[in-house]
Design an enzyme around this catalytic site. Sequence first.
Site, PDB file in Angstrom:
ATOM      1  CB  VAL A  83      -8.743  -1.434 -17.540  1.00 35.14           C
ATOM      2  CG1 VAL A  83      -9.154  -0.442 -18.605  1.00 35.14           C
ATOM      3  CG2 VAL A  83      -7.592  -2.296 -18.044  1.00 35.14           C
ATOM      4  CB  SER A 104      -0.721   7.942 -23.401  1.00 33.27           C
ATOM      5  OG  SER A 104      -1.573   7.490 -22.358  1.00 33.27           O
ATOM      6  CG  HIS A 171       5.856  -6.572  14.470  1.00 31.76           C
ATOM      7  ND1 HIS A 171       5.785  -5.218  14.213  1.00 31.76           N
ATOM      8  CD2 HIS A 171       5.658  -6.726  15.804  1.00 31.76           C
ATOM      9  CE1 HIS A 171       5.574  -4.568  15.349  1.00 31.76           C
ATOM     10  NE2 HIS A 171       5.482  -5.463  16.328  1.00 31.76           N
ATOM     11  CG  HIS A 178      -0.387  -6.338  -5.400  1.00 36.18           C
ATOM     12  ND1 HIS A 178      -1.022  -6.641  -4.217  1.00 36.18           N
ATOM     13  CD2 HIS A 178      -1.294  -5.661  -6.149  1.00 36.18           C
ATOM     14  CE1 HIS A 178      -2.254  -6.165  -4.249  1.00 36.18           C
ATOM     15  NE2 HIS A 178      -2.449  -5.574  -5.415  1.00 36.18           N
TER      16      HIS A 178
END
Length: 317
Positions: A83, A104, A171, A178
Amino acid sequence: MIREKTNKISIIGAGFVGSTTAFALMQDGLASEIVIVDINKDKAHAEAMDLAQGAAFVKSVDIKSGDYADTKDSDIVIITAGVGPKPGETRLDIINKNLKIFKSIVPEVVKYSPNSILLVVSNPVDILTYITYKLSGFPKERVVGSGTVLDTSRLKYMLSEHFDIDARNVHTYIIGEHGDSEITAWSLTNIAGANVDEYCKTVCANCDGSFKKELPEKVKNAAYEIINSKGYTNYAVALAVTRIVEAILRDENAILTVSSLFEGQYGIDNVYLAMPTIVDRSGARQILDVPISNEEKENLIKSAEILKGHIANSELD
């Protein structure tokens, strides 16, 4: 006749990011086989069918949907399932929701592709990459997160707009999480070989450095802005993932800010963070010990502690 080695890529998750990634990979001609797996089998089937019907316009590729058994012997398994944050949520708000999903997914992926490289894209990506590393039992090099490859691209784009130059000539790196604690490594930012501050003075008569405060916030908020308007992000992240896959399959030794396992670098241990990393056919080969400023190092350590705290409070065990 010697046949060229084929590359098989499986994508777990047929949502916006997964399906767009499949499209980008197909366009780039990186894989000879792409398998899409999703809990919603009809959705996965439809996405694969839609893509496959464009096969006449790209290099030869077999695109199909299936279950985990169909991912057998994948070279790379890209995990985009989970999600995403809703408007008002941060990436860290959805840890336990996605942890349950990963519990899972990962064992099934490992069962059928024990020699694969796992590329985690789902958010919060650094934490879920660490979780994947723990659940898989794979060597650290073969569990890679998309990290801040996209954030770095966003900053390059914004700097290119600010200075009116090609983004490919900028650069720079975003390092750390994140997410909201990410750090812009201004000490590593250069244009035409000149530090960004010096470059600014040569091209801007009124260079007050305000962009160094404004642009990092714009980078952090970019995804939230897009999500608030259209509900999800998909295009740029798919291109970022494709770039990582390209570096792996072509054994490029490319330097990308993927999320990798820290083992003492900068005094940080046992957490996945984004840092300039050499990416080759083995995966995340080596984190580079680049000379960042003391302030950037302090903020990197803070970013690591934030992620460690969330992992400790998660339902991993």
